[in-house]
Design a protein around this motif. Structure first.
Motif, PDB file in Angstrom:
ATOM      1  N   ASN A 200      37.014  20.652  42.366  1.00 40.25           N
ATOM      2  CA  ASN A 200      37.051  21.767  43.319  1.00 40.25           C
ATOM      3  C   ASN A 200      38.404  22.469  43.396  1.00 40.25           C
ATOM      4  O   ASN A 200      38.708  23.124  44.392  1.00 40.25           O
ATOM      5  CB  ASN A 200      36.592  21.313  44.711  1.00 40.25           C
ATOM      6  N   LEU A 201      39.210  22.348  42.356  1.00 40.82           N
ATOM      7  CA  LEU A 201      40.497  23.037  42.275  1.00 40.82           C
ATOM      8  C   LEU A 201      40.488  23.943  41.053  1.00 40.82           C
ATOM      9  O   LEU A 201      39.998  23.564  39.987  1.00 40.82           O
ATOM     10  CB  LEU A 201      41.644  22.038  42.175  1.00 40.82           C
ATOM     11  N   ALA A 202      41.042  25.146  41.199  1.00 42.49           N
ATOM     12  CA  ALA A 202      40.993  26.135  40.118  1.00 42.49           C
ATOM     13  C   ALA A 202      42.368  26.686  39.779  1.00 42.49           C
ATOM     14  O   ALA A 202      43.230  26.809  40.645  1.00 42.49           O
ATOM     15  CB  ALA A 202      40.078  27.284  40.522  1.00 42.49           C
ATOM     16  N   ARG A 203      42.526  27.029  38.495  1.00 46.05           N
ATOM     17  CA  ARG A 203      43.757  27.651  38.012  1.00 46.05           C
ATOM     18  C   ARG A 203      43.481  28.929  37.230  1.00 46.05           C
ATOM     19  O   ARG A 203      44.383  29.706  36.973  1.00 46.05           O
ATOM     20  CB  ARG A 203      44.539  26.686  37.122  1.00 46.05           C
ATOM     21  N   SER A 204      42.242  29.124  36.773  1.00 43.52           N
ATOM     22  CA  SER A 204      41.934  30.321  35.999  1.00 43.52           C
ATOM     23  C   SER A 204      40.481  30.735  36.229  1.00 43.52           C
ATOM     24  O   SER A 204      39.645  29.919  36.609  1.00 43.52           O
ATOM     25  CB  SER A 204      42.192  30.091  34.511  1.00 43.52           C
ATOM     26  N   ALA A 205      40.228  32.013  35.985  1.00 40.55           N
ATOM     27  CA  ALA A 205      38.886  32.556  36.198  1.00 40.55           C
ATOM     28  C   ALA A 205      38.715  33.821  35.378  1.00 40.55           C
ATOM     29  O   ALA A 205      39.686  34.404  34.888  1.00 40.55           O
ATOM     30  CB  ALA A 205      38.672  32.863  37.680  1.00 40.55           C
ATOM     31  N   THR A 206      37.470  34.236  35.264  1.00 40.14           N
ATOM     32  CA  THR A 206      37.126  35.495  34.619  1.00 40.14           C
ATOM     33  C   THR A 206      36.228  36.278  35.563  1.00 40.14           C
ATOM     34  O   THR A 206      35.244  35.734  36.076  1.00 40.14           O
ATOM     35  CB  THR A 206      36.388  35.257  33.285  1.00 40.14           C
ATOM     36  N   ILE A 207      36.593  37.518  35.802  1.00 35.79           N
ATOM     37  CA  ILE A 207      35.767  38.421  36.605  1.00 35.79           C
ATOM     38  C   ILE A 207      34.952  39.238  35.610  1.00 35.79           C
ATOM     39  O   ILE A 207      35.523  39.916  34.755  1.00 35.79           O
ATOM     40  CB  ILE A 207      36.617  39.343  37.487  1.00 35.79           C
ATOM     41  N   GLU A 208      33.630  39.130  35.701  1.00 40.28           N
ATOM     42  CA  GLU A 208      32.744  39.853  34.810  1.00 40.28           C
ATOM     43  C   GLU A 208      31.905  40.802  35.646  1.00 40.28           C
ATOM     44  O   GLU A 208      31.240  40.368  36.586  1.00 40.28           O
ATOM     45  CB  GLU A 208      31.826  38.874  34.068  1.00 40.28           C
ATOM     46  N   GLY A 209      31.983  42.096  35.340  1.00 36.39           N
ATOM     47  CA  GLY A 209      31.229  43.021  36.160  1.00 36.39           C
ATOM     48  C   GLY A 209      30.984  44.359  35.521  1.00 36.39           C
ATOM     49  O   GLY A 209      31.413  44.628  34.397  1.00 36.39           O
ATOM     50  N   LEU A 210      30.299  45.175  36.267  1.00 33.43           N
ATOM     51  CA  LEU A 210      29.956  46.517  35.836  1.00 33.43           C
ATOM     52  C   LEU A 210      31.035  47.502  36.242  1.00 33.43           C
ATOM     53  O   LEU A 210      31.662  47.350  37.294  1.00 33.43           O
ATOM     54  CB  LEU A 210      28.624  46.936  36.462  1.00 33.43           C
ATOM     55  N   ASP A 211      31.237  48.519  35.429  1.00 27.69           N
ATOM     56  CA  ASP A 211      32.241  49.539  35.737  1.00 27.69           C
ATOM     57  C   ASP A 211      31.956  50.260  37.044  1.00 27.69           C
ATOM     58  O   ASP A 211      32.871  50.675  37.736  1.00 27.69           O
ATOM     59  CB  ASP A 211      32.339  50.556  34.599  1.00 27.69           C
ATOM     60  N   ASP A 212      30.680  50.394  37.416  1.00 32.26           N
ATOM     61  CA  ASP A 212      30.350  51.134  38.641  1.00 32.26           C
ATOM     62  C   ASP A 212      30.483  50.287  39.911  1.00 32.26           C
ATOM     63  O   ASP A 212      30.184  50.750  40.997  1.00 32.26           O
ATOM     64  CB  ASP A 212      28.964  51.771  38.545  1.00 32.26           C
ATOM     65  N   GLU A 213      30.933  49.045  39.794  1.00 29.85           N
ATOM     66  CA  GLU A 213      31.175  48.192  40.960  1.00 29.85           C
ATOM     67  C   GLU A 213      32.680  48.050  41.216  1.00 29.85           C
ATOM     68  O   GLU A 213      33.187  46.990  41.549  1.00 29.85           O
ATOM     69  CB  GLU A 213      30.504  46.827  40.764  1.00 29.85           C
ATOM     70  N   GLU A 214      33.377  49.167  41.070  1.00 29.54           N
ATOM     71  CA  GLU A 214      34.835  49.188  41.173  1.00 29.54           C
ATOM     72  C   GLU A 214      35.334  48.738  42.550  1.00 29.54           C
ATOM     73  O   GLU A 214      36.345  48.043  42.652  1.00 29.54           O
ATOM     74  CB  GLU A 214      35.352  50.590  40.860  1.00 29.54           C
ATOM     75  N   GLU A 215      34.643  49.117  43.610  1.00 28.46           N
ATOM     76  CA  GLU A 215      35.075  48.738  44.961  1.00 28.46           C
ATOM     77  C   GLU A 215      35.048  47.214  45.132  1.00 28.46           C
ATOM     78  O   GLU A 215      35.979  46.625  45.680  1.00 28.46           O
ATOM     79  CB  GLU A 215      34.167  49.399  46.000  1.00 28.46           C
ATOM     80  N   LEU A 216      33.998  46.576  44.644  1.00 30.21           N
ATOM     81  CA  LEU A 216      33.914  45.115  44.699  1.00 30.21           C
ATOM     82  C   LEU A 216      35.001  44.497  43.835  1.00 30.21           C
ATOM     83  O   LEU A 216      35.675  43.556  44.259  1.00 30.21           O
ATOM     84  CB  LEU A 216      32.539  44.633  44.243  1.00 30.21           C
ATOM     85  N   ARG A 217      35.205  45.014  42.644  1.00 32.27           N
ATOM     86  CA  ARG A 217      36.240  44.504  41.740  1.00 32.27           C
ATOM     87  C   ARG A 217      37.617  44.578  42.400  1.00 32.27           C
ATOM     88  O   ARG A 217      38.395  43.631  42.333  1.00 32.27           O
ATOM     89  CB  ARG A 217      36.219  45.298  40.443  1.00 32.27           C
ATOM     90  N   ASP A 218      37.909  45.685  43.064  1.00 39.15           N
ATOM     91  CA  ASP A 218      39.191  45.829  43.761  1.00 39.15           C
ATOM     92  C   ASP A 218      39.337  44.796  44.875  1.00 39.15           C
ATOM     93  O   ASP A 218      40.411  44.221  45.067  1.00 39.15           O
ATOM     94  CB  ASP A 218      39.348  47.237  44.329  1.00 39.15           C
ATOM     95  N   ALA A 219      38.250  44.546  45.615  1.00 35.10           N
ATOM     96  CA  ALA A 219      38.284  43.548  46.690  1.00 35.10           C
ATOM     97  C   ALA A 219      38.528  42.147  46.123  1.00 35.10           C
ATOM     98  O   ALA A 219      39.302  41.363  46.690  1.00 35.10           O
ATOM     99  CB  ALA A 219      36.984  43.586  47.483  1.00 35.10           C
ATOM    100  N   ILE A 220      37.890  41.844  44.994  1.00 33.97           N
ATOM    101  CA  ILE A 220      38.079  40.532  44.353  1.00 33.97           C
ATOM    102  C   ILE A 220      39.525  40.377  43.899  1.00 33.97           C
ATOM    103  O   ILE A 220      40.164  39.350  44.151  1.00 33.97           O
ATOM    104  CB  ILE A 220      37.108  40.367  43.165  1.00 33.97           C
ATOM    105  N   LEU A 221      40.067  41.396  43.246  1.00 34.05           N
ATOM    106  CA  LEU A 221      41.458  41.328  42.778  1.00 34.05           C
ATOM    107  C   LEU A 221      42.426  41.199  43.944  1.00 34.05           C
ATOM    108  O   LEU A 221      43.405  40.450  43.865  1.00 34.05           O
ATOM    109  CB  LEU A 221      41.786  42.553  41.924  1.00 34.05           C
ATOM    110  N   THR A 222      42.153  41.889  45.049  1.00 34.93           N
ATOM    111  CA  THR A 222      43.007  41.776  46.233  1.00 34.93           C
ATOM    112  C   THR A 222      42.983  40.353  46.776  1.00 34.93           C
ATOM    113  O   THR A 222      44.030  39.790  47.126  1.00 34.93           O
ATOM    114  CB  THR A 222      42.557  42.769  47.324  1.00 34.93           C
TER     115      THR A 222
END
Length: 97
Positions: A57-79
């Motif tokens: 249950n501990l993490a050091r790396s990840a990959t965000i996989e998504g659609l270009d039209d979900e930019e608002e969600l992507r920004d929230a995840i990066l924040t």
């Protein structure tokens, strides 16, 4: 679109529960799904997912996989990950989120 993110080596790993809390604080609706190789985080009504490499249950790396039209969600995840001290990484090396 895919974005690789990670913690700097000198930082301790992040608990998956901290990641979920940080995502909720950004007004997203994460759903955690545990797998034997790591974890998936899905978001209600969205195609974007976060694939997190975790151990105990501990993490050091990840990959965000998504659609270009979900930019608002992507920004929230990066924040959320930026507030946890994570960095992005591309072919040129690491960069602050």
């Amino acid at each position: 679109m895919e974005t690789r993110i990670h913690l700097p080596e000198e930082e301790p790993p992040t608990a998956i529960s901290e990641v979920i809390l940080a995502l909720r604080q950004q007004k997203t609706q994460p759903k955690h799904e545990k797998k034997h190789w790591g974890d998936w985080i899905h978001f209600a009504g969205q195609q974007t997912v976060v694939s997190i490499e975790s151990m105990r249950n501990l993490a050091r790396s990840a990959t965000i996989e998504g659609l270009d039209d979900e930019e608002e969600l992507r920004d929230a995840i990066l924040t959320a990950f930026r507030k946890l001290g994570w960095w992005g990484e591309d072919e040129d090396g690491p960069y602050p989120l």
